[in-house]
Structure formats: structure tokens, C-alpha cells
Scaffold this motif. Structure first.
Motif, PDB file in Angstrom:
ATOM      1  N   ALA A 121       0.859  -1.187   0.000  1.00 31.33           N
ATOM      2  CA  ALA A 121       0.000   0.000   0.000  1.00 31.33           C
ATOM      3  C   ALA A 121       0.889   1.229   0.000  1.00 31.33           C
ATOM      4  CB  ALA A 121      -0.902  -0.001   1.219  1.00 31.33           C
ATOM      5  N   GLU A 122       0.647   2.126  -0.951  1.00 32.65           N
ATOM      6  CA  GLU A 122       1.442   3.338  -1.029  1.00 32.65           C
ATOM      7  C   GLU A 122       0.624   4.509  -0.527  1.00 32.65           C
ATOM      8  OE1 GLU A 122       3.611   4.114  -4.577  1.00 32.65           O
ATOM      9  OE2 GLU A 122       3.635   2.000  -5.106  1.00 32.65           O
ATOM     10  N   ALA A 123       1.234   5.281   0.339  1.00 35.50           N
ATOM     11  CA  ALA A 123       0.556   6.467   0.843  1.00 35.50           C
ATOM     12  C   ALA A 123       0.548   7.509  -0.262  1.00 35.50           C
ATOM     13  CB  ALA A 123       1.291   6.999   2.064  1.00 35.50           C
ATOM     14  N   PRO A 124      -0.530   8.244  -0.404  1.00 39.81           N
ATOM     15  CA  PRO A 124      -0.541   9.285  -1.425  1.00 39.81           C
ATOM     16  C   PRO A 124       0.512  10.356  -1.119  1.00 39.81           C
ATOM     17  CG  PRO A 124      -2.485   9.434  -0.025  1.00 39.81           C
ATOM     18  CD  PRO A 124      -1.749   8.192   0.371  1.00 39.81           C
ATOM     19  N   ILE A 125       1.065  10.914  -2.147  1.00 43.00           N
ATOM     20  CA  ILE A 125       2.039  11.994  -1.999  1.00 43.00           C
ATOM     21  C   ILE A 125       1.241  13.294  -1.940  1.00 43.00           C
ATOM     22  CG2 ILE A 125       4.053  13.106  -3.011  1.00 43.00           C
ATOM     23  CD1 ILE A 125       4.608  10.229  -2.281  1.00 43.00           C
ATOM     24  N   LEU A 126       1.246  13.927  -0.787  1.00 40.87           N
ATOM     25  CA  LEU A 126       0.392  15.088  -0.552  1.00 40.87           C
ATOM     26  C   LEU A 126       1.120  16.411  -0.790  1.00 40.87           C
ATOM     27  CD1 LEU A 126      -1.378  13.913   2.718  1.00 40.87           C
ATOM     28  CD2 LEU A 126      -2.131  13.599   0.359  1.00 40.87           C
ATOM     29  N   VAL A 127       0.344  17.403  -1.163  1.00 36.65           N
ATOM     30  CA  VAL A 127       0.856  18.759  -1.365  1.00 36.65           C
ATOM     31  C   VAL A 127       1.602  19.232  -0.118  1.00 36.65           C
ATOM     32  CG1 VAL A 127       0.099  21.163  -1.572  1.00 36.65           C
ATOM     33  CG2 VAL A 127      -0.812  19.436  -3.136  1.00 36.65           C
ATOM     34  N   LYS A 128       1.039  19.005   1.059  1.00 37.77           N
ATOM     35  CA  LYS A 128       1.674  19.522   2.290  1.00 37.77           C
ATOM     36  C   LYS A 128       3.047  18.910   2.539  1.00 37.77           C
ATOM     37  CE  LYS A 128      -0.826  16.435   5.420  1.00 37.77           C
ATOM     38  NZ  LYS A 128      -1.826  16.415   6.487  1.00 37.77           N
ATOM     39  N   ASP A 129       3.323  17.748   1.925  1.00 39.01           N
ATOM     40  CA  ASP A 129       4.642  17.127   2.078  1.00 39.01           C
ATOM     41  C   ASP A 129       5.693  17.791   1.198  1.00 39.01           C
ATOM     42  OD1 ASP A 129       3.549  15.267   3.864  1.00 39.01           O
ATOM     43  OD2 ASP A 129       3.007  13.905   2.232  1.00 39.01           O
ATOM     44  N   TYR A 130       5.273  18.569   0.215  1.00 43.98           N
ATOM     45  CA  TYR A 130       6.197  19.195  -0.725  1.00 43.98           C
ATOM     46  C   TYR A 130       6.096  20.710  -0.775  1.00 43.98           C
ATOM     47  CZ  TYR A 130       7.642  14.665  -2.175  1.00 43.98           C
ATOM     48  OH  TYR A 130       8.183  13.406  -2.156  1.00 43.98           O
ATOM     49  N   MET A 131       5.157  21.280  -0.038  1.00 44.15           N
ATOM     50  CA  MET A 131       4.998  22.734  -0.071  1.00 44.15           C
ATOM     51  C   MET A 131       6.168  23.413   0.640  1.00 44.15           C
ATOM     52  SD  MET A 131       2.005  23.435   2.730  1.00 44.15           S
ATOM     53  CE  MET A 131       2.302  23.273   4.493  1.00 44.15           C
ATOM     54  N   THR A 132       6.403  24.633   0.265  1.00 42.54           N
ATOM     55  CA  THR A 132       7.409  25.455   0.932  1.00 42.54           C
ATOM     56  C   THR A 132       6.724  26.163   2.089  1.00 42.54           C
ATOM     57  OG1 THR A 132       8.522  25.800  -1.171  1.00 42.54           O
ATOM     58  CG2 THR A 132       9.032  27.363   0.589  1.00 42.54           C
ATOM     59  N   GLU A 133       7.310  26.060   3.264  1.00 38.63           N
ATOM     60  CA  GLU A 133       6.714  26.687   4.447  1.00 38.63           C
ATOM     61  C   GLU A 133       7.431  27.978   4.840  1.00 38.63           C
ATOM     62  OE1 GLU A 133       5.041  23.447   7.310  1.00 38.63           O
ATOM     63  OE2 GLU A 133       6.901  22.667   6.431  1.00 38.63           O
ATOM     64  N   ASN A 134       8.696  28.077   4.514  1.00 30.09           N
ATOM     65  CA  ASN A 134       9.478  29.265   4.848  1.00 30.09           C
ATOM     66  C   ASN A 134       9.384  30.237   3.675  1.00 30.09           C
ATOM     67  OD1 ASN A 134      11.206  31.039   6.068  1.00 30.09           O
ATOM     68  ND2 ASN A 134      13.056  29.887   5.595  1.00 30.09           N
ATOM     69  N   LEU A 135       8.321  31.030   3.673  1.00 24.68           N
ATOM     70  CA  LEU A 135       8.001  31.869   2.522  1.00 24.68           C
ATOM     71  C   LEU A 135       8.524  33.294   2.646  1.00 24.68           C
ATOM     72  CD1 LEU A 135       4.255  30.883   2.068  1.00 24.68           C
ATOM     73  CD2 LEU A 135       6.215  30.003   0.815  1.00 24.68           C
ATOM     74  N   VAL A 136       8.856  33.865   1.507  1.00 25.17           N
ATOM     75  CA  VAL A 136       9.091  35.302   1.411  1.00 25.17           C
ATOM     76  C   VAL A 136       7.710  35.892   1.150  1.00 25.17           C
ATOM     77  CG1 VAL A 136      10.188  37.150   0.103  1.00 25.17           C
ATOM     78  CG2 VAL A 136      11.409  34.981   0.484  1.00 25.17           C
ATOM     79  N   THR A 137       7.238  36.720   2.067  1.00 18.43           N
ATOM     80  CA  THR A 137       5.908  37.319   1.911  1.00 18.43           C
ATOM     81  C   THR A 137       6.038  38.838   1.800  1.00 18.43           C
ATOM     82  OG1 THR A 137       5.598  37.438   4.312  1.00 18.43           O
ATOM     83  CG2 THR A 137       4.736  35.472   3.188  1.00 18.43           C
ATOM     84  N   ASN A 163      -3.595  15.349  -3.372  1.00 20.13           N
ATOM     85  CA  ASN A 163      -2.531  14.549  -3.964  1.00 20.13           C
ATOM     86  C   ASN A 163      -1.734  15.447  -4.921  1.00 20.13           C
ATOM     87  OD1 ASN A 163      -1.265  12.793  -6.033  1.00 20.13           O
ATOM     88  ND2 ASN A 163      -2.231  11.174  -4.845  1.00 20.13           N
ATOM     89  N   VAL A 164      -0.428  15.313  -4.908  1.00 18.52           N
ATOM     90  CA  VAL A 164       0.432  16.140  -5.752  1.00 18.52           C
ATOM     91  C   VAL A 164       0.099  15.958  -7.237  1.00 18.52           C
ATOM     92  CG1 VAL A 164       2.817  16.461  -6.519  1.00 18.52           C
ATOM     93  CG2 VAL A 164       2.323  16.327  -4.108  1.00 18.52           C
ATOM     94  N   LEU A 165      -0.287  14.753  -7.631  1.00 16.52           N
ATOM     95  CA  LEU A 165      -0.627  14.528  -9.043  1.00 16.52           C
ATOM     96  C   LEU A 165      -1.894  15.278  -9.433  1.00 16.52           C
ATOM     97  CD1 LEU A 165       0.259  10.748  -9.290  1.00 16.52           C
ATOM     98  CD2 LEU A 165       1.686  12.728  -9.856  1.00 16.52           C
ATOM     99  N   ASP A 166      -2.836  15.416  -8.496  1.00 20.26           N
ATOM    100  CA  ASP A 166      -4.024  16.229  -8.746  1.00 20.26           C
ATOM    101  C   ASP A 166      -3.649  17.707  -8.811  1.00 20.26           C
ATOM    102  OD1 ASP A 166      -5.673  13.972  -8.814  1.00 20.26           O
ATOM    103  OD2 ASP A 166      -6.013  14.049  -6.645  1.00 20.26           O
TER     104      ASP A 166
END
Length: 155
Positions: A17-33, A108-111
């Protein structure tokens, strides 16, 4: 009477069983705002300094107000030259886009890749409980795809 087999039904080999690859696992959190009252010239300096093409505009509570991009700055340069207006008076609030599409961190990152193609955006902010918590870019999706290359692309 026919021949009877006592082997029973053969089970399909189990796929892990593969866990879905989620956006939150690849998003940048340390942002220039950026802030609404920030000068466009300061925005251009930050974009160049950090090697980014745009960023989120937030208030002091980290609530998303809009997005400002290098394209917005380019338009300002062009307008200032055409109308002979000084750029020193121009703020982010006058140039930012306020109609901003966001993405759910649990998507999901693919979505998300499909949404990038459909919307033709470079980045999507991620909001949780009304606050900006991250941003996913096309480059982040590519990083996720490279990680997936040895896995099955279909979920």
C-alpha cells in the motif's frame, strides 16, 4: 465426474500500500511574503535577492490578501514609463491580484499538477484555519514527481 482441484483460489500478489504523496509534504513553508503597503521597488529587490518570481501578500495575522508577481512589477515599470509616473509612490496593494486560487494541503500532488496545467499558475498558496501556512509551486510538483519515478504513477 470431472477432475477436482484442491489447490483453491490463488491470491493475487499483494502490492504494498502506497501512501498518497500530498501537497503539504512538498509545499514550501518558509516563505518570502509581502505587505500591502510595501513599495514595488522593494518587492523587485526581494524577488531578485531570493530568486523567486512572486509571493503571497499577507497581513500581520498571516491572512492571505493577494499575490504579487514579477509580471505585476513589469507592468508597473511599463505603466510608469508610459505615464511618466514615479515608482516610489506605488505599493503592493495597488498591483497585487486579490482573486487568489488556493490548494488544499491534503490534495494529492498529481491532482495538483493537473490544477497547475488547467489554471496556468506558477504557485498556489495553502491556507489552514484562515492562515497562510505554505505555498506549492510547479517546481515543488516536479520534485515530488522525481521521487515518484520508481513508483506507480496511478493511485
Amino acid at each position: 465426474m470431472g477432475i477436482k482441484s484442491f489447490m483453491g483460489k490463488r491470491a493475487e500478489p499483494e502490492k504494498p500500500a502506497e501512501a498518497p504523496i500530498l501537497v503539504k509534504d512538498y509545499m514550501t513553508e518558509n516563505l518570502v511574503t509581502f505587505r500591502e503597503n510595501e513599495n514595488i521597488m522593494d518587492v523587485m529587490e526581494k524577488l531578485i535577492k531570493h530568486g523567486i518570481s512572486g509571493g503571497c501578500v499577507v497581513n500581520e495575522k498571516m491572512e492571505l490578501l493577494g499575490i504579487i508577481s514579477e509580471g505585476d512589477c513589469m507592468k508597473q515599470i511599463s505603466d510608469s514609463r508610459y505615464y511618466n509616473m514615479p515608482m516610489s509612490d506605488l505599493t503592493v496593494g495597488k498591483r497585487m491580484h486579490t482573486n487568489v486560487e488556493t490548494i488544499d494541503g491534503n490534495m494529492n500532488v498529481l491532482d495538483a499538477a493537473k490544477k497547475f496545467i488547467e489554471m496556468k499558475f506558477r504557485r498556489f498558496p495553502i491556507i489552514e484555519e484562515g492562515k497562510l501556512v505554505g505555498q506549492i509551486s510547479q517546481r515543488d510538483v516536479l520534485r515530488a514527481a522525481l521521487k515518484l519515478k520508481s513508483h506507480n504513477w496511478y493511485y
